[in-house]
Design a protein around this motif. Structure first.
Motif, PDB file in Angstrom:
ATOM      1  N   SER A  86       0.830  -1.196   0.000  1.00 26.72           N
ATOM      2  CA  SER A  86       0.000   0.000   0.000  1.00 26.72           C
ATOM      3  C   SER A  86       0.871   1.256   0.000  1.00 26.72           C
ATOM      4  O   SER A  86       1.816   1.363   0.795  1.00 26.72           O
ATOM      5  N   PRO A  87       0.560   2.236  -0.850  1.00 24.40           N
ATOM      6  CA  PRO A  87       1.377   3.457  -0.854  1.00 24.40           C
ATOM      7  C   PRO A  87       1.301   4.235   0.460  1.00 24.40           C
ATOM      8  O   PRO A  87       2.307   4.830   0.874  1.00 24.40           O
ATOM      9  N   ARG A 131       0.473  -0.806 -11.244  1.00 22.02           N
ATOM     10  CA  ARG A 131       0.451  -0.624  -9.785  1.00 22.02           C
ATOM     11  C   ARG A 131       1.695   0.114  -9.302  1.00 22.02           C
ATOM     12  O   ARG A 131       1.624   0.959  -8.403  1.00 22.02           O
ATOM     13  N   ASN A 135       1.423   3.587  -7.341  1.00 23.51           N
ATOM     14  CA  ASN A 135       1.929   3.604  -5.966  1.00 23.51           C
ATOM     15  C   ASN A 135       3.037   4.634  -5.786  1.00 23.51           C
ATOM     16  O   ASN A 135       3.088   5.336  -4.768  1.00 23.51           O
TER      17      ASN A 135
END
Length: 342
Positions: A86-87, A131, A135
């Motif tokens: 998760s960023p 992604r 991210n």
């Protein structure tokens, strides 16, 4: 110019199957303290999940410990597999590490290539590039904006005005180094990163071609060539080249057999890792006497513009005494030769 060239060490935290990982951890801390004492500039902790056939200590908790063990050194994540996480989690963790380190953290990020990792995190491999981009954009925004509104194109996150820890020790944010081997990833590094973090295993002839690609991509993005260009290389020094090869081959050779088994992404013009060790060395690794290795480093600087060499000098199974002797020889005999030649 000499003062702008930095020397870093890779800390692997990796052990052979069946090895006492707690003992390896203590040996790793001694290595880190010695790196600080010898005057190196940075430490890089490597990262993989499920690193079979090796055991591997994880990146973030190790970097947190290093802030206490080596308070003088810059600390680099080399690299966070960004499509898997998760960023917001990454942004918060590394902002925290930056505070703990006194503003000396570097966030290195990469795409990843191992199916076992993508499957374990529930990330479709076909989505990894998209992604990664989303991210990375999100992490930068979380570090530089009070509140962020953003939806990922792949649908894997939505930022509905979260706030992230703002680190007062940096004017902007920690450096974002983008690791890349393949040509499209190098163009991505130019667009989205603060610099291309050049990997350890690609042949120099291939890198020279890719450097031109990187420069063109920077021009297309309207960005200058970075002030800091880091490169990771496998480095081993002994009194003679033959002795250096004899001492490091059992450990470095095993690492690249694992890379070959993991199907690491390589450019099509690289000859690959499925070779006997002395052939594999080619121009990939910096191995030899202090004079030879210093000249190899200077050649990299002249040809590619590298000015932060991140050196892998110890590998799973290597005796602690050999690892410590190696970095001492680099610090006392190689580094002064390079600085004199710059």
């Amino acid at each position: 110019m000499a003062e702008h060239f930095q020397f870093g060490l890779v800390v692997r935290g990796q052990a052979e199957p069946g090895e006492d990982i707690a003992r390896r951890f203590e040996a790793t801390l001694r290595f880190v303290r010695e790196a600080d004492r010898l005057g190196f500039d940075s430490l890089t902790k490597t990262a993989h999940y499920s690193a079979h056939p090796f055991q591997m200590l994880q990146l973030v908790p190790m970097l947190a410990r290093f802030t206490a063990e080596a308070p003088r050194l810059r600390l680099n994540a080399g690299v966070v597999l960004l499509p898997l996480v998760s960023p917001l989690h990454v942004a918060e963790e590394f902002a925290t590490l930056d505070v703990m380190s006194g503003g000396k953290i570097i966030l290195g990020v990469g795409l990843g290539y191992r199916d076992v990792e993508f499957k374990a995190f529930g990330v479709p491999r076909r989505e990894r590039a998209r992604r990664f981009e989303d991210n990375l954009i999100a992490v930068r925004r979380l570090w530089t904006e009070d509140k962020v509104t953003m939806k990922a194109r792949a649908g894997h996150f939505e930022l509905d005005q979260p706030s992230c820890l703002q680190n007062p020790l940096k004017k902007l944010h920690p450096p974002l180094w983008v690791g890349a081997n393949a040509d499209p990833a190098i163009e991505r590094a130019a667009r989205l990163g603060d610099c291309w973090y050049i990997g350890p295993g690609i042949e120099i002839e291939t890198l020279a071609r890719q450097m031109e690609l990187y420069r063109r991509a920077l021009d297309a993005a309207g960005k200058p060539f970075p002030a800091e260009l880091p490169m990771r290389r496998e480095v081993f020094v002994a009194r003679t080249r033959d002795e250096a090869i004899r001492l490091c081959a059992p450990y470095l050779g095993a690492k690249y057999k694992a890379y070959h088994a993991w199907h690491q992404d390589l450019p099509p013009d690289d000859s690959g890792f499925d070779q006997e060790f002395e052939t594999l060395i080619g121009d990939r690794f910096l191995i030899g006497s202090p004079d030879e290795v210093a000249e190899q480093i200077l050649a990299l600087h002249r040809r590619l513009g590298v000015n932060h060499l991140v050196m892998s000098t110890e590998w799973a199974g290597m005796p602690e005494s050999l690892a410590l002797d190696t970095i001492a020889m680099i610090a006392t005999e190689v580094v002064p030769r390079v600085r004199q030649g710059l």
